[in-house]
Design an enzyme around this catalytic site. Structure first.
Site, PDB file in Angstrom:
ATOM      1  N   ASP A   1       0.871  -1.177   0.000  1.00 15.45           N
ATOM      2  CA  ASP A   1       0.000   0.000   0.000  1.00 15.45           C
ATOM      3  C   ASP A   1       0.913   1.234   0.000  1.00 15.45           C
ATOM      4  O   ASP A   1       2.145   1.118  -0.115  1.00 15.45           O
ATOM      5  CB  ASP A   1      -1.013  -0.051   1.158  1.00 15.45           C
ATOM      6  N   HIS A   2       0.300   2.421   0.165  1.00 14.53           N
ATOM      7  CA  HIS A   2       1.102   3.651   0.112  1.00 14.53           C
ATOM      8  C   HIS A   2       2.180   3.660   1.204  1.00 14.53           C
ATOM      9  O   HIS A   2       3.274   4.174   0.993  1.00 14.53           O
ATOM     10  CB  HIS A   2       0.193   4.880   0.241  1.00 14.53           C
TER      11      HIS A   2
ATOM     12  N   CYS B   1       2.967  -3.124   4.149  1.00 13.27           N
ATOM     13  CA  CYS B   1       2.153  -1.954   4.477  1.00 13.27           C
ATOM     14  C   CYS B   1       2.893  -1.207   5.582  1.00 13.27           C
ATOM     15  O   CYS B   1       4.093  -1.421   5.764  1.00 13.27           O
ATOM     16  CB  CYS B   1       0.714  -2.343   4.833  1.00 13.27           C
TER      17      CYS B   1
ATOM     18  N   THR C   1       2.674  -1.347   8.937  1.00 12.87           N
ATOM     19  CA  THR C   1       3.099  -2.239  10.029  1.00 12.87           C
ATOM     20  C   THR C   1       3.261  -3.681   9.589  1.00 12.87           C
ATOM     21  O   THR C   1       3.800  -4.492  10.346  1.00 12.87           O
ATOM     22  CB  THR C   1       2.034  -2.241  11.132  1.00 12.87           C
TER      23      THR C   1
ATOM     24  N   HIS D   1       8.681 -24.648   8.627  1.00 14.68           N
ATOM     25  CA  HIS D   1       7.541 -25.209   9.352  1.00 14.68           C
ATOM     26  C   HIS D   1       6.194 -24.859   8.739  1.00 14.68           C
ATOM     27  O   HIS D   1       5.261 -25.652   8.818  1.00 14.68           O
ATOM     28  CB  HIS D   1       7.527 -24.699  10.802  1.00 14.68           C
TER      29      HIS D   1
ATOM     30  N   ARG E   1       4.490 -33.778  10.495  1.00 13.75           N
ATOM     31  CA  ARG E   1       3.630 -32.970  11.370  1.00 13.75           C
ATOM     32  C   ARG E   1       3.336 -31.589  10.766  1.00 13.75           C
ATOM     33  O   ARG E   1       2.253 -31.041  10.948  1.00 13.75           O
ATOM     34  CB  ARG E   1       4.208 -32.864  12.777  1.00 13.75           C
ATOM     35  N   HIS E   2       4.306 -31.073  10.023  1.00 10.60           N
ATOM     36  CA  HIS E   2       4.082 -29.751   9.415  1.00 10.60           C
ATOM     37  C   HIS E   2       3.093 -29.853   8.253  1.00 10.60           C
ATOM     38  O   HIS E   2       2.231 -28.982   8.084  1.00 10.60           O
ATOM     39  CB  HIS E   2       5.415 -29.152   8.964  1.00 10.60           C
TER      40      HIS E   2
HETATM   41  C1  RB5 Z   1      -1.888   2.988   6.264  1.00  8.68           C
HETATM   42  O1  RB5 Z   1      -1.834   4.260   6.809  1.00  8.68           O
HETATM   43  C2  RB5 Z   1      -1.665   1.951   7.344  1.00  8.68           C
HETATM   44  O2  RB5 Z   1      -2.762   1.845   8.162  1.00  8.68           O
HETATM   45  C3  RB5 Z   1      -1.368   0.623   6.689  1.00  8.68           C
HETATM   46  O3  RB5 Z   1      -0.237   0.752   5.880  1.00  8.68           O
HETATM   47  C4  RB5 Z   1      -1.059  -0.534   7.602  1.00  8.68           C
HETATM   48  O4  RB5 Z   1      -0.077  -0.201   8.546  1.00  8.68           O
HETATM   49  C5  RB5 Z   1      -2.190  -1.229   8.210  1.00  8.68           C
HETATM   50  O5  RB5 Z   1      -2.043  -2.263   8.911  1.00  8.68           O
END
Ligand code: RB5
Length: 142
Positions: free
Chosen positions: A8-9, A65, A67, A98, A133-134
C-alpha cells in the site's frame, strides 16, 4: 522462481527499494502496485497477491504496508495463502521450514530496510521441511 511484490502507500518506498535491489541481482519482481504514495487500501493489494499466487503466476510473494499487520490479515483470508511477518533471521527460516509460508510480509514504518533484505534472502532460499507434522498442520488449515 517468479516473485511478486505488492504494497500500500505506506510500503511503496520499500517496495521500490526491493525491486531495485533484486533487479541489481538479475531478478525482476512482478509489481502488483500500488504505483505511487497516494493513499490506497491494503486489502485490495493483498487480494491481487492472492490471485497471483493461487493462479501460479508467481511462486512467492512479498507484501508491505505500514506495520505489516493489515496486509497480512487480508492476505491470510485467502485459502492457500500463508503470509508471515518476518522479524528476525530465525522466523524468516522457520516461516518456510515449518509453515511453508508463500508470502513474506513487512512493515515499512516499523522495520529497517537492511533487515528486510536479510530476512528475505533467508526466506527465499529456505525450503519447506516437508515434515509429516508440518504437512498435517498445513492441511488442517483447510
Ligand atoms: C496505512 O496508513 C496503514 O494503516 C497501513 O499501511 C497498515 O499499517 C495497516 O495495517
Amino acid at each position: 522462481m517468479q516473485i511478486a511484490i505488492g504494497a500500500d502507500h505506506g510500503g511503496f518506498e520499500l517496495k521500490e527499494f526491493l525491486k531495485a535491489y533484486y533487479k541489481e541481482k538479475g531478478l525482476e519482481l512482478i509489481d502488483l502496485g500500488t504505483y505511487s504514495e497516494e493513499s490506497c487500501d491494503y486489502p485490495l493489494i493483498a487480494d491481487k497477491m492472492a490471485e497471483e499466487i493461487l493462479t501460479k503466476k508467481a511462486d512467492m510473494g512479498i507484501l508491505i504496508c505500514g506495520t505489516g499487520i493489515g496486509i497480512s490479515i487480508a492476505a491470510n483470508r485467502h485459502k492457500g495463502i500463508r503470509a508471515a511477518i518476518l522479524y528476525n533471521d530465525k522466523v524468516a527460516a522457520l516461516a518456510r521450514e515449518h509453515n511453508d509460508a508463500n508470502v513474506a510480509v513487512f512493515g515499512a514504518r516499523t522495520q529497517d530496510k537492511n533487515d528486510v533484505v536479510k530476512y528475505l534472502d533467508i526466506f527465499l532460499k529456505t525450503p519447506f521441511s516437508n515434515g509429516e507434522r508440518h504437512c498435517r498442520r498445513i492441511a488442517e488449515l483447510g
